[in-house]
Design a protein around this motif. Sequence first.
Motif, mmCIF file in Angstrom:
data_model
loop_
_atom_site.group_PDB
_atom_site.id
_atom_site.type_symbol
_atom_site.label_atom_id
_atom_site.label_comp_id
_atom_site.label_asym_id
_atom_site.label_seq_id
_atom_site.Cartn_x
_atom_site.Cartn_y
_atom_site.Cartn_z
ATOM 1 N N ASN A 179 11.558 -18.033 62.079
ATOM 2 C CA ASN A 179 11.384 -18.261 60.638
ATOM 3 C C ASN A 179 10.829 -17.020 59.950
ATOM 4 O O ASN A 179 11.244 -16.682 58.829
ATOM 5 C CB ASN A 179 10.452 -19.456 60.408
ATOM 6 N N ASP A 180 9.898 -16.335 60.621
ATOM 7 C CA ASP A 180 9.344 -15.110 60.043
ATOM 8 C C ASP A 180 10.424 -14.033 59.925
ATOM 9 O O ASP A 180 10.497 -13.309 58.917
ATOM 10 C CB ASP A 180 8.189 -14.593 60.903
ATOM 11 N N PHE A 181 11.252 -13.915 60.956
ATOM 12 C CA PHE A 181 12.309 -12.900 60.964
ATOM 13 C C PHE A 181 13.347 -13.196 59.882
ATOM 14 O O PHE A 181 13.694 -12.330 59.077
ATOM 15 C CB PHE A 181 12.978 -12.882 62.346
ATOM 16 N N LEU A 182 13.821 -14.435 59.847
ATOM 17 C CA LEU A 182 14.876 -14.804 58.901
ATOM 18 C C LEU A 182 14.372 -14.860 57.467
ATOM 19 O O LEU A 182 15.128 -14.627 56.520
ATOM 20 C CB LEU A 182 15.486 -16.145 59.298
ATOM 21 N N GLY A 183 13.111 -15.162 57.283
ATOM 22 C CA GLY A 183 12.548 -15.263 55.941
ATOM 23 C C GLY A 183 12.060 -13.951 55.372
ATOM 24 O O GLY A 183 11.797 -13.854 54.162
ATOM 25 N N PHE A 184 11.973 -12.914 56.217
ATOM 26 C CA PHE A 184 11.384 -11.650 55.781
ATOM 27 C C PHE A 184 12.117 -10.963 54.634
ATOM 28 O O PHE A 184 11.473 -10.443 53.708
ATOM 29 C CB PHE A 184 11.243 -10.702 56.973
ATOM 30 N N PRO A 185 13.462 -10.919 54.616
ATOM 31 C CA PRO A 185 14.137 -10.212 53.515
ATOM 32 C C PRO A 185 13.741 -10.698 52.127
ATOM 33 O O PRO A 185 13.696 -9.904 51.179
ATOM 34 C CB PRO A 185 15.627 -10.463 53.795
ATOM 35 N N LYS A 186 13.425 -11.981 51.992
ATOM 36 C CA LYS A 186 13.020 -12.502 50.683
ATOM 37 C C LYS A 186 11.697 -11.916 50.214
ATOM 38 O O LYS A 186 11.382 -11.967 49.022
ATOM 39 C CB LYS A 186 12.928 -14.025 50.722
ATOM 40 N N GLN A 187 10.920 -11.363 51.141
ATOM 41 C CA GLN A 187 9.650 -10.752 50.761
ATOM 42 C C GLN A 187 9.858 -9.421 50.031
ATOM 43 O O GLN A 187 8.979 -9.004 49.257
ATOM 44 C CB GLN A 187 8.798 -10.479 52.007
ATOM 45 N N ILE A 188 10.971 -8.748 50.295
ATOM 46 C CA ILE A 188 11.100 -7.393 49.772
ATOM 47 C C ILE A 188 12.238 -7.207 48.772
ATOM 48 O O ILE A 188 12.290 -6.180 48.097
ATOM 49 C CB ILE A 188 11.249 -6.370 50.915
ATOM 50 N N TYR A 189 13.134 -8.184 48.664
ATOM 51 C CA TYR A 189 14.242 -8.057 47.721
ATOM 52 C C TYR A 189 14.115 -9.049 46.577
ATOM 53 O O TYR A 189 13.683 -10.190 46.791
ATOM 54 C CB TYR A 189 15.588 -8.305 48.409
#
Length: 357
Positions: free
Chosen positions: A17-27
């Motif tokens: 979940n952390d890996f798949l959810g990470f892009p939303k943190q920066i884009y």
Amino acid sequence: MSLKAVVFHSDDKKRMNDFLGFPKQIYGSGELMQNRTDEAALLGGTHILSKYFKVTPILVYRGKKAVSRAAVTIYNDDNTAYIGLFESEDDSAAAKLLFDTAVRVAKENSAEEMIGPVDCSFWLRYRLKTNRFGSPYTGEPYNKDYYLKLWEENGFKEYQKYFSNHYIAVENDNGCEKYEERLAGAISAGYEIKSPSPKSFDKTLREVYSLLIELYSSFPAYKRISESEFCAMFGYLKSILDYSMVKMAYYNKKAVGFFISIPDYGNSVYGKLYPWKLLNILSGKRKPRSYVMLYMGVDREHCGLGKALAESVRMELKKRCVPSVGALIRSGNINKDYMAQLIDFEYEYVLLKKVLI
């Protein structure tokens, strides 16, 4: 807070979940080009191409917060490791720990070099964008503007360079006599250039496969896949194509060339298809803001046909009077100069390599 690198397996739900959810943190919402379903399948070994490789995902945490991620891909018959699915905050220390961990994983698998960004496969996403950020077009390998710095800080050097040409809208005086003559000459020589239809899509996709599986074989990171795998991966195009902007060339009824363009949907075709995304796709298909010319290829025995195909597409663009993008052309490829009179600027991309021995 201290940094920690974690190499994990897909059965670790929290890390996944952390890996798949990470892009939303920066884009921002307009820049997110993630296909979360594909990423989950790649990490879990259930993707249609997973039988060809082994994927090792890595996360870097600062305290309890994920700040950097990537995945290392290993092919049994290849001494090159591929690193992709890379996303990171602008954090040099975190990126260093991530790349150091990736190098360790690669060396444990006897890799002698590492190439990236490659999201597991040539047939998925690869290359790093290096200029003109903001408003990504459909099919673009998009990333943050500081990514190149992070890769270069960790010993990666340019291996291949690519360009996307941005073309102004075609108007009455934008023609090129050489291309017009090449199209007329091809037709008089017995070539047939036409657009497919939804009904003939499956047949056309198989014809494209038979051409590009050889034409693209010299590309970096290329790996051969089967026709059924190719058709399964690219079958989604059937519902988003503007068929008049796809051109197939035939000689003696055999497919010898292709030119595939799609409306520019931005990032609407990625991720879950919420109702507003479906509306954007329908609107974009009916009245596109621009087109993206994604794929082109000509049988090597039919040299010169590329200009004829390009002219047939230019004629379609002229009817619509909208801009377009000739996407992801490898440096040195003759395609880069097609319709040069219409180019107003270029996007640039690189593939990077690091020697490990």
